[in-house]
Design a protein around this motif. Structure first.
Motif, short mmCIF file in Angstrom:
data_model
loop_
_atom_site.label_atom_id
_atom_site.label_comp_id
_atom_site.label_asym_id
_atom_site.label_seq_id
_atom_site.Cartn_x
_atom_site.Cartn_y
_atom_site.Cartn_z
N THR A 131 0.81 -1.21 0.00
CA THR A 131 0.00 0.00 0.00
C THR A 131 0.85 1.27 0.00
O THR A 131 0.43 2.30 -0.54
CB THR A 131 -0.94 0.01 1.22
N TRP A 132 2.04 1.22 0.61
CA TRP A 132 2.90 2.40 0.58
C TRP A 132 3.26 2.78 -0.86
O TRP A 132 3.42 3.97 -1.17
CB TRP A 132 4.19 2.16 1.36
N ILE A 133 3.40 1.78 -1.73
CA ILE A 133 3.78 2.05 -3.12
C ILE A 133 2.51 2.19 -3.93
O ILE A 133 2.02 1.25 -4.58
CB ILE A 133 4.70 0.94 -3.67
N SER A 134 1.93 3.36 -3.86
CA SER A 134 0.65 3.64 -4.51
C SER A 134 0.59 5.11 -4.88
O SER A 134 1.45 5.91 -4.48
CB SER A 134 -0.51 3.27 -3.58
N GLY A 135 -0.44 5.47 -5.63
CA GLY A 135 -0.61 6.86 -6.01
C GLY A 135 -0.84 7.76 -4.82
O GLY A 135 -0.46 8.94 -4.84
N GLU A 136 -1.45 7.23 -3.77
CA GLU A 136 -1.74 8.05 -2.60
C GLU A 136 -0.46 8.61 -1.98
O GLU A 136 -0.46 9.69 -1.38
CB GLU A 136 -2.50 7.23 -1.56
N PHE A 137 0.65 7.89 -2.15
CA PHE A 137 1.92 8.33 -1.58
C PHE A 137 2.90 8.81 -2.65
O PHE A 137 4.09 8.93 -2.40
CB PHE A 137 2.53 7.21 -0.75
#
Length: 487
Positions: A101-107
């Motif tokens: 989840t850390w490697i996502s567009g949100e971050f």
């Protein structure tokens, strides 16, 4: 003709296990074969001990102090050139598959990718309801879903929720689904341009839940799979003293961890086979890790609060182009060095990235040699406030982790310095497990390394303090599933 580029990150794979043997056989035979065909760097260090800042360093070729993505600012901003964007501009089709989840567009990690596929969603959407559907039950699940459903596209949200509850495969952490996506993408691809494929496999990450068929080889002889799965894997409870684990139980957990590595190694071989059969263009393959893992080492579990080699020493194997059949590279290398090395390998100039990078190319034709190795842990993750919400009480000896850390290694001597004034010196040649602090007996060495660290810190502009992203409730809870406690 420029080659394809593939980077595979084996999330949480520490060097000694990923490149080790058990019973005389390699833990990861596919990675072993790739190393025998290509090049293996055996002294590779991550720039940070956890996912967000380490991946940011890999993409930008800069250290956390410069790119600014860490526990105090949980986003990689777009003010630095990054490898995916550079390759995209150079004519590459850029595709990422993330299981973390850390490697996502949100971050901020989707910039520069034509396609960014998150395996925890059936239809790619900024709203993630899969976590709720997987972890809540009865009326609690329906109430949680009702609150989130209206935050985006209603039909998409419903489908993703149902997928997370009933459809997503549960035999792994997304590796099989990743390979299925890559096979379909390559099968349907009509573009003649080279491609850049980035893959993050999550399997070695806590909790360790390998398929039963992989555990027998790695568990102690007197321990069954079911018994192994009953050993607590609560890193924060262990840290706080709420959970006790014996040396034997840590041996069991390490067996499960190695079984996870063996499982993801088979998925890696599937991916490599797919790439071999799906494209006629030469493909340059890089397999590495973002950080390692403490499994009782140094009194810790998981991969926080420490800059020991158990968290920093990672595998790096490359195959293709000038890295075919060249054996071992023994000089120090860091993940920040990958971006300029890849640019040299594919023949892309990218002057903006080369100006900003703090990495040194280790392409065979490059003249640079690394004199030191740096790592940074700029803010504790989880914070003491977040930890307090998870455990009964945070002991005073745990509160000492409420600090930042930096380390520098030169010629086998390693200094770790804390923002609280703490300081450790290790002789990695005689004490590779970092058991004995020799800062008191070698104060001049410690002072020299500290001055070198200060000189390095003064040599570049640091990222300014900025507010991090407002993490959505579903993302926050999914991160907590992975052990990343949030405020």
């Amino acid at each position: 003709m420029r080659p394809n580029v593939v980077i595979v990150v084996l999330d949480t794979a520490r060097f000694d296990d990923a490149r080790g043997t058990v019973g005389g056989a390699p833990v990861m035979p596919a990675l072993d074969r790739l190393a025998s065909e290509g090049t293996e760097c055996i002294r590779v260090s991550a720039t940070a001990p956890w996912t967000l800042p380490s991946h940011a360093s890999l993409f930008t070729g800069t250290y956390p102090s410069k790119h600014g993505a860490h526990a105090g600012h949980k986003r990689l901003t777009d003010d630095l050139p990054r490898l995916p964007s550079v390759l995209q501009t150079a004519g590459y089709e850029t595709v990422a598959v993330s299981n973390n989840t850390w490697i996502s567009g949100e971050f901020g990690f989707d910039i520069g990718f034509d396609t960014f596929y998150q395996t925890w969603q059936y239809i790619q959407s900024p709203t993630d309801l899969g976590r709720i559907a997987r972890t809540r039950h009865g009326w609690e699940m329906y109430r949680s879903l009702a609150r989130e459903l209206l935050s985006g596209n209603l039909p998409v949200n419903v489908l993703n929720a149902l997928y997370g509850r009933f459809g997503r495969k549960r035999t792994d952490s997304g590796a099989a689904q990743t390979n299925e996506f890559v096979r379909g993408w390559l099968r349907d691809r009509t573009d003649d341009a080279p491609f850049f494929l980035f893959v993050n496999y999550l399997e070695p990450h806590l909790e360790y839940r390998p398929p039963k068929s992989y555990t027998d080889r790695f568990l102690p002889a007197d321990v069954s799979h079911d018994e192994a799965m009953s050993v607590p894997q609560d890193a924060w409870g262990y840290l706080a003293g709420d959970v006790e684990l014996s040396a034997h139980e840590f041996d069991i957990l390490r067996g499960l961890y190695q079984a996870e590595l063996a499982y993801v190694d088979d998925r890696l071989q599937e991916l490599l086979t797919t790439l071999d059969t799906a494209t006629d263009r030469e493909t340059f393959v890089v397999v590495t890790s973002d950080h390692g893992e403490n499994i009782g080492d140094h009194g810790l579990m998981d991969h926080q609060y420490s800059l020991h080699e158990t968290l920093l020493h990672v595998p790096l194997v490359m195959s293709g182009g000038p890295f075919t059949g060249t054996g071992e590279v023994s000089r120090p290398v860091q993940l920040v060095d990958l971006a300029p090395t890849i640019l040299d390998t594919v023949g892309v100039d990218a002057p903006a990235l080369r100006t900003e990078t703090q990495g040194l190319s280790f392409h065979p034709d490059a003249d640079d040699r690394r004199d030191y190795v740096i790592a940074e842990y700029l803010a504790p993750q989880p914070s003491m406030d977040a930890l307090e919400k998870r455990v009964d009480a945070v002991p005073s000896e745990v509160r000492r982790y409420n600090r930042s850390l930096r380390s520098i290694s030169v010629d086998g001597r390693k200094l770790i310095r804390g923002s609280d004034g703490s300081r450790w010196l290790y002789d990695l040649t005689d004490d590779p497990d970092e058991c004995t602090d020799v800062s008191d007996t070698h104060p001049s060495v410690a002072s020299t390394l500290e001055q070198q660290l200060e000189t390095w810190l003064d040599s570049f502009d640091h990222a300014t303090n900025r507010d991090g992203p407002d993490i959505g409730a579903s993302t926050r809870q999914r991160l907590e599933e992975l052990g990343y406690l949030q405020k």
